[in-house]
Design an enzyme around this catalytic site. Structure first.
Site, short mmCIF file in Angstrom:
data_model
loop_
_atom_site.label_atom_id
_atom_site.label_comp_id
_atom_site.label_asym_id
_atom_site.label_seq_id
_atom_site.Cartn_x
_atom_site.Cartn_y
_atom_site.Cartn_z
N LYS A 72 31.63 44.40 38.76
CA LYS A 72 32.14 44.39 40.12
C LYS A 72 33.04 45.62 40.35
O LYS A 72 32.59 46.73 40.14
CB LYS A 72 32.85 43.07 40.39
CG LYS A 72 32.10 41.83 39.84
CD LYS A 72 30.75 41.62 40.50
CE LYS A 72 29.88 40.59 39.78
NZ LYS A 72 30.47 39.32 39.45
N ARG B 82 28.05 46.77 16.90
CA ARG B 82 28.45 45.43 17.36
C ARG B 82 29.92 45.17 17.06
O ARG B 82 30.61 44.45 17.78
CB ARG B 82 27.56 44.34 16.73
CG ARG B 82 27.98 42.93 17.10
CD ARG B 82 26.88 41.90 16.89
NE ARG B 82 26.27 41.96 15.58
CZ ARG B 82 26.85 41.53 14.44
NH1 ARG B 82 28.06 41.01 14.47
NH2 ARG B 82 26.22 41.64 13.30
N TYR C 91 34.01 31.00 39.50
CA TYR C 91 32.69 31.62 39.39
C TYR C 91 31.71 30.57 38.85
O TYR C 91 31.94 30.01 37.77
CB TYR C 91 32.77 32.85 38.49
CG TYR C 91 31.47 33.59 38.40
CD1 TYR C 91 31.00 34.33 39.47
CD2 TYR C 91 30.69 33.53 37.25
CE1 TYR C 91 29.79 35.00 39.40
CE2 TYR C 91 29.49 34.21 37.17
CZ TYR C 91 29.04 34.94 38.25
OH TYR C 91 27.84 35.60 38.18
N ASP D 128 40.82 35.09 35.42
CA ASP D 128 39.69 35.93 35.84
C ASP D 128 40.21 36.83 36.96
O ASP D 128 40.49 36.38 38.07
CB ASP D 128 38.54 35.04 36.33
CG ASP D 128 37.30 35.85 36.73
OD1 ASP D 128 37.43 37.06 36.96
OD2 ASP D 128 36.21 35.25 36.81
C1 LIG Z 1 30.32 38.25 38.52
C2 LIG Z 1 31.46 37.44 38.10
C3 LIG Z 1 31.55 36.90 36.80
C4 LIG Z 1 30.43 37.06 35.79
O1 LIG Z 1 30.17 38.37 35.45
P1 LIG Z 1 28.74 38.99 35.05
O2 LIG Z 1 29.10 40.42 34.80
O3 LIG Z 1 27.81 38.77 36.18
O4 LIG Z 1 28.29 38.27 33.82
C5 LIG Z 1 32.69 36.20 36.48
N1 LIG Z 1 33.69 36.00 37.38
C6 LIG Z 1 33.63 36.49 38.62
C7 LIG Z 1 34.75 36.23 39.57
C8 LIG Z 1 32.52 37.22 39.02
O5 LIG Z 1 32.46 37.69 40.28
#
Ligand SMILES: *Cc1c(COP(=O)(O)O)cnc(C)c1O
Length: 394
Positions: free
Chosen positions: A209, A59, A112, A184
């Site tokens: 992604k 962790r 998001y 982000d």
């Molecule tokens: C999918 C996504 C998230 C969250 O990520 P997870 O891996 O699903 O927890 C945050 N920001 C954007 C732009 C995303 O596409």
């Protein structure tokens, strides 16, 4: 790698996370362990005191995860990175690391969904205030800043409206007011956009992604520009147990190697698909940063190395027509997520953004008929033929 500062992006994707392996392994081994044995009590004490680089407990840190953190920190030009179990674990960790009761955050409205959801539920419960607005409007960003504002949180391009915020200008505004600038960067990946170069303090990804890119892992990562920021974020991740698993890290280390060729190919397809949709008589509008019709086309050209692989559009027949399209595609999967090798289609108002109030959706530009299309790396002719046959049924 001693000479990694001189390597280009593609070479860093292959070699950036690697340290010389004592047995010569060509890939980073999976240290699938929860704990690490100390040579003796004094060595254990040195590890806990931070006087030794030795590992203690997964962790807190793990060699497979550390290789991935090093790799992504290099790609995003940060001091260091903190891997997390998911993108949302990255968001939670960032909020927890920087915000306290009485603070205020200014953020992108079409962000998001769950990033806004947890702010307006859990963090509000702890006394954190928030303002969500269109951060491509710089005057609106300036006006929203209050004496207790602590963080400017930008998502660009936005999900799913594909609005672009000026990162250089937004980060400059944040710094004038002593705020931490968080970006982000999930929709672009470091291949297309590197926010730290434009002034961001903290960048994060849902590596679920583009970075992993194969729709087989959920994962996140936070990149800190400075050592001080890194040391603020890391204990929040460790304390809340938002860590990644070593096997997950191995999967992402494997996926990230092909980031450049995957994104380049998906983007090549997306440019053609956006053009096809824009010309189609049944399509009302298309929003894609690579189209001249995009309101921030020039800004996208300036701050991104390419328009990416995400498209949003609406049909002239609105939601009803959109449903016919989404129910009739055969190659594209009707699924949330994006950034993988496969083409996905989804309906934000009833899926990813259904937890947002209709009023907030409308303010953020997420109409009921908006369709989000994540272009994959299949043959272009097959993606277009699929859309063609589904649109013909309307
Ligand atoms: C999918 C996504 C998230 C969250 O990520 P997870 O891996 O699903 O927890 C945050 N920001 C954007 C732009 C995303 O596409």
């Amino acid at each position: 790698m001693e000479h990694e500062k001189e390597l280009g992006f593609n070479s860093l994707l292959i070699h950036g996370g690697m340290s010389a392996d004592p047995l010569g392994s060509a890939t980073v081994p999976i240290y699938q362990t929860s704990t690490f044995a100390f040579a003796n009590v004094d060595e254990g004490a040195r590890c806990f005191a931070g006087e030794s680089d030795g590992y203690i407990y997964t962790r807190i840190g793990n060699p497979t995860i550390a290789a991935l953190e090093k790799q992504i920190a290099i790609l995003e030009k940060g001091f260091g990175a903190i891997a997390t179990s998911s993108g949302m674990a990255a968001v939670s960790t960032i909020y927890m690391a920087f915000l306290k009761s009485g603070d205020h955050i200014v953020s992108t409205d079409a962000v998001y969904g769950p990033a806004r959801g947890i702010m307006e539920s859990y963090f509000r419960k702890f006394g954190v205030e928030s303002t969500y607005l269109n951060t491509s409007d710089l005057d609106a960003v300036r006006r929203a800043i209050r004496p207790n504002t602590r963080m400017l949180y930008i998502e660009t391009p936005t999900n799913p409206t594909m609005e672009i915020s000026d990162l250089e200008a937004c980060c400059a505004i944040a710094h004038e007011h002593g705020l931490v600038a968080v970006v982000d960067n999930t929709f672009s990946s470091p291949y297309l956009q590197r926010p730290i170069e434009l002034g961001a303090d903290v960048v994060f990804h849902s590596m679920t992604k583009f970075i992993n890119g194969h729709a087989d892992i959920v994962a996140g990562i936070i990149i800190a520009k400075t050592e001080e920021l890194y040391l603020t974020i890391r204990p929040a991740m460790v304390g809340m147990g938002c860590n990644m698993d070593p096997h997950q890290a191995y999967m992402v280390l494997r996926g990230v190697k092909t980031l450049a060729i995957r994104v380049a190919r998906a983007q090549e397809n997306a440019i053609q698909v956006a053009d096809y949709l824009e010309r189609h008589p049944k399509v009302a509008w298309v929003k894609y940063p690579g189209l001249k019709s995009h309101p921030q086309y020039a800004l996208a050209q300036k701050q991104m190395d390419g328009p990416g692989a995400m498209i949003s559009f609406e049909l002239k027949g609105g939601l009803g027509a959109g449903k016919v399209l989404m129910d009739n595609v055969r190659l594209a999967m009707l699924a949330v997520s994006l950034g993988g090798i496969e083409t996905l289609i989804q309906h934000p108002a009833s899926m990813t953004h259904s937890k947002m109030s209709r009023e907030n959706r409308e303010k953020a530009g997420i109409s009921d008929g908006l369709v989000r299309f994540a272009v994959g790396i299949e043959d272009l002719q097959d993606i277009i033929a699929d859309l063609d046959q589904a649109l013909a049924r309307i």
